[in-house]
Structures are given as C-alpha cells and as structure tokens.
Write a protein that holds these residues in place. Structure first.
Motif, mmCIF file in Angstrom:
data_model
loop_
_atom_site.group_PDB
_atom_site.id
_atom_site.type_symbol
_atom_site.label_atom_id
_atom_site.label_comp_id
_atom_site.label_asym_id
_atom_site.label_seq_id
_atom_site.Cartn_x
_atom_site.Cartn_y
_atom_site.Cartn_z
ATOM 1 N N ALA A 1 46.159 85.130 32.114
ATOM 2 C CA ALA A 1 44.740 85.020 31.762
ATOM 3 C C ALA A 1 44.316 83.551 31.726
ATOM 4 C CB ALA A 1 44.471 85.699 30.418
ATOM 5 N N LEU A 2 45.175 82.694 31.164
ATOM 6 C CA LEU A 2 44.876 81.262 31.161
ATOM 7 C C LEU A 2 44.816 80.714 32.583
ATOM 8 C CD1 LEU A 2 47.013 79.988 28.158
ATOM 9 C CD2 LEU A 2 44.530 79.872 28.388
ATOM 10 N N GLY A 3 45.734 81.170 33.443
ATOM 11 C CA GLY A 3 45.718 80.742 34.839
ATOM 12 C C GLY A 3 44.421 81.112 35.523
ATOM 13 N N TRP A 4 43.951 82.341 35.298
ATOM 14 C CA TRP A 4 42.679 82.757 35.900
ATOM 15 C C TRP A 4 41.499 81.996 35.291
ATOM 16 C CZ3 TRP A 4 41.904 84.786 40.340
ATOM 17 C CH2 TRP A 4 42.897 85.554 40.934
ATOM 18 N N TYR A 5 41.558 81.724 34.001
ATOM 19 C CA TYR A 5 40.486 80.946 33.353
ATOM 20 C C TYR A 5 40.353 79.576 34.023
ATOM 21 C CZ TYR A 5 38.121 78.029 29.921
ATOM 22 O OH TYR A 5 37.259 77.147 29.318
ATOM 23 N N PHE A 6 41.498 78.901 34.196
ATOM 24 C CA PHE A 6 41.463 77.580 34.826
ATOM 25 C C PHE A 6 41.076 77.688 36.302
ATOM 26 C CE2 PHE A 6 44.208 76.371 31.181
ATOM 27 C CZ PHE A 6 43.384 75.384 30.671
ATOM 28 N N ARG A 7 41.501 78.751 36.970
ATOM 29 C CA ARG A 7 41.139 78.937 38.379
ATOM 30 C C ARG A 7 39.637 79.081 38.535
ATOM 31 N NH1 ARG A 7 38.871 79.237 42.278
ATOM 32 N NH2 ARG A 7 39.315 80.268 44.244
ATOM 33 N N ILE A 8 39.005 79.829 37.617
ATOM 34 C CA ILE A 8 37.562 80.061 37.703
ATOM 35 C C ILE A 8 36.778 78.813 37.288
ATOM 36 C CG2 ILE A 8 35.669 81.394 36.676
ATOM 37 C CD1 ILE A 8 37.699 83.778 36.602
ATOM 38 N N ASN A 9 37.187 78.165 36.226
ATOM 39 C CA ASN A 9 36.424 77.030 35.700
ATOM 40 C C ASN A 9 36.751 75.700 36.374
ATOM 41 O OD1 ASN A 9 34.749 78.278 33.671
ATOM 42 N ND2 ASN A 9 36.679 78.772 32.650
ATOM 43 N N TYR A 10 37.929 75.566 36.964
ATOM 44 C CA TYR A 10 38.328 74.316 37.613
ATOM 45 C C TYR A 10 38.813 74.611 39.028
ATOM 46 C CZ TYR A 10 38.260 72.819 32.762
ATOM 47 O OH TYR A 10 37.882 72.565 31.462
ATOM 48 N N ARG A 11 37.991 75.355 39.802
ATOM 49 C CA ARG A 11 38.423 75.797 41.124
ATOM 50 C C ARG A 11 38.715 74.648 42.080
ATOM 51 N NH1 ARG A 11 34.002 78.931 40.843
ATOM 52 N NH2 ARG A 11 32.108 77.741 40.976
ATOM 53 N N GLN A 12 38.152 73.480 41.831
ATOM 54 C CA GLN A 12 38.413 72.341 42.707
ATOM 55 C C GLN A 12 39.862 71.876 42.618
ATOM 56 O OE1 GLN A 12 36.420 72.239 40.035
ATOM 57 N NE2 GLN A 12 36.912 70.439 38.778
ATOM 58 N N LEU A 13 40.567 72.219 41.543
ATOM 59 C CA LEU A 13 41.961 71.818 41.379
ATOM 60 C C LEU A 13 42.940 72.804 42.035
ATOM 61 C CD1 LEU A 13 41.858 70.699 37.638
ATOM 62 C CD2 LEU A 13 41.685 69.263 39.670
ATOM 63 N N PHE A 14 42.443 73.968 42.455
ATOM 64 C CA PHE A 14 43.305 75.011 43.004
ATOM 65 C C PHE A 14 43.203 75.040 44.521
ATOM 66 C CE2 PHE A 14 43.351 76.262 38.688
ATOM 67 C CZ PHE A 14 44.434 77.092 38.503
ATOM 68 N N THR A 15 44.332 74.894 45.199
ATOM 69 C CA THR A 15 44.362 75.003 46.651
ATOM 70 C C THR A 15 44.420 76.483 47.033
ATOM 71 O OG1 THR A 15 46.772 74.947 46.697
ATOM 72 C CG2 THR A 15 45.626 72.816 46.847
ATOM 73 N N ALA A 16 44.244 76.774 48.309
ATOM 74 C CA ALA A 16 44.299 78.169 48.774
ATOM 75 C C ALA A 16 45.675 78.800 48.500
ATOM 76 C CB ALA A 16 43.952 78.243 50.253
ATOM 77 N N PRO A 17 46.796 78.102 48.807
ATOM 78 C CA PRO A 17 48.096 78.719 48.482
ATOM 79 C C PRO A 17 48.279 78.977 46.984
ATOM 80 C CG PRO A 17 48.398 76.898 50.023
ATOM 81 C CD PRO A 17 46.959 76.872 49.584
ATOM 82 N N ALA A 18 47.730 78.108 46.142
ATOM 83 C CA ALA A 18 47.850 78.321 44.695
ATOM 84 C C ALA A 18 47.072 79.563 44.276
ATOM 85 C CB ALA A 18 47.348 77.097 43.932
ATOM 86 N N THR A 19 45.915 79.759 44.857
ATOM 87 C CA THR A 19 45.106 80.938 44.535
ATOM 88 C C THR A 19 45.802 82.217 45.018
ATOM 89 O OG1 THR A 19 43.091 79.626 44.663
ATOM 90 C CG2 THR A 19 42.839 82.008 44.826
ATOM 91 N N VAL A 20 46.351 82.171 46.226
ATOM 92 C CA VAL A 20 47.070 83.340 46.757
ATOM 93 C C VAL A 20 48.284 83.646 45.875
ATOM 94 C CG1 VAL A 20 48.451 84.172 48.704
ATOM 95 C CG2 VAL A 20 46.260 83.045 49.123
ATOM 96 N N SER A 21 48.977 82.615 45.433
ATOM 97 C CA SER A 21 50.131 82.820 44.543
ATOM 98 C C SER A 21 49.703 83.440 43.224
ATOM 99 C CB SER A 21 50.834 81.492 44.273
ATOM 100 O OG SER A 21 51.339 80.961 45.466
ATOM 101 N N LEU A 22 48.579 82.983 42.686
ATOM 102 C CA LEU A 22 48.076 83.540 41.426
ATOM 103 C C LEU A 22 47.733 85.021 41.595
ATOM 104 C CD1 LEU A 22 47.322 82.935 38.497
ATOM 105 C CD2 LEU A 22 45.047 82.287 39.293
ATOM 106 N N ILE A 23 47.134 85.363 42.717
ATOM 107 C CA ILE A 23 46.808 86.770 42.990
ATOM 108 C C ILE A 23 48.100 87.587 43.097
ATOM 109 C CG2 ILE A 23 45.874 88.355 44.739
ATOM 110 C CD1 ILE A 23 43.785 86.130 45.353
ATOM 111 N N GLY A 24 49.089 87.057 43.820
ATOM 112 C CA GLY A 24 50.356 87.769 43.978
ATOM 113 C C GLY A 24 51.075 87.997 42.663
#
Length: 154
Positions: free
Chosen positions: A116-139
């Motif tokens: 949940a914290l990972g998704w919170y940071f992904r949504i609020n600080y999306r500029q810090l997340f690369t595409a592979p990081a987002t795909v990994s979070l989804i996985g």
C-alpha cells in the motif's frame, strides 16, 4: 506377490516418508481413511493426481486408483493431541492460549501495508518511478494477492 483382488497403495507424506496400504478396489475413500488413520479420518486429506478426495463414498475403482498408485496424504491440524507432528521449531512470538496464531500470521498483513505504501508513493511521486519499477509493483501486487487468497482462503 499380492493377494488376488487386493491392491497396494503407496501413501506419501509431506516429509517424503511413504507407507504401503492394502485395500480392495471396491473400498471407499472413507474406508481407506479409517483403515490407515483410525481416529484421525477427519484430519486427513488425501490427494490423488492433484485432486482432493473429498467424497468419502467414492470407491477406489471409480477414482481409477489401481495397484501401486501414489496417494499424497496431508494431516491438517486438528483438536486431538495424539496427532504426531514434526518438532515445532518454537513459537515465533507470544500467542494467547487457544488462538491459532503461528509465526507467519502477521506476514501477509505486513506485506500488504508495504505494498500500500508502494502504491501511495507511485501515485503521489510518479516522476520517481520508471516503467520497469511500475511493472514490478504491479507484478508483486498480483503475486501477493494470490498468496493472500491462498493463505486466507483455506
């Protein structure tokens, strides 16, 4: 060799031990359990070819269990104290008597909070997340969801 009309069934346990049971093809799953595990029938789960044998009235012949077949046996934790178990490595934390809390009970909620914290940071600080990081979070989220349903769905 074997007596006519009887079949040998190899009972394999989680700790890789094996026992041989002798039964008749017309015996039911319930009869096999009562022969091999008297007094523990309700705790024993029998699995043949990936299928849980739940119907106690099905015959071994109808399930296509023949001579020298392997049935996997799992003893679920019951209320009887006579159930032999592997030695307990010790309590993982303080538990109240009578509560079925083991060491891994808090693992899934802890991982869920971290996700949940990972998704919170992904949504609020999306500029810090690369595409592979987002795909990994989804996985990881999908994997943990399946594990959570597996742990709590039993």
């Amino acid at each position: 060799d074997a007596c006519p009309g009887l079949i040998k069934i190899r009972l394999k346990f989680l700790n890789d031990t094996e026992e041989v049971a002798v039964a008749r093809p017309e015996d039911t799953v319930g009869i096999l359990k009562s022969k091999c595990f008297p007094g523990q029938e309700s705790q024993m789960k029998l699995i043949y070819r990936g299928q849980l044998l739940q119907d106690q009235a099905r015959t071994l012949r109808s399930l296509r269990i023949t001579d020298n077949c392997v049935i996997h046996c799992h003893r679920s934790r019951g209320t009887t104290a006579a159930t032999p178990a592997l030695p307990d490595p010790g309590p993982a934390g303080p538990t109240a008597p009578g509560l079925p809390l083991g060491g891994g009970t808090l693992m899934v909620p802890t991982v869920m909070v971290v996700l949940a914290l990972g998704w919170y940071f992904r949504i609020n600080y999306r500029q810090l997340f690369t595409a592979p990081a987002t795909v990994s979070l989804i996985g990881v989220t999908v994997l943990v969801t399946f594990l959570a349903f597996g742990v709590y769905g039993q």
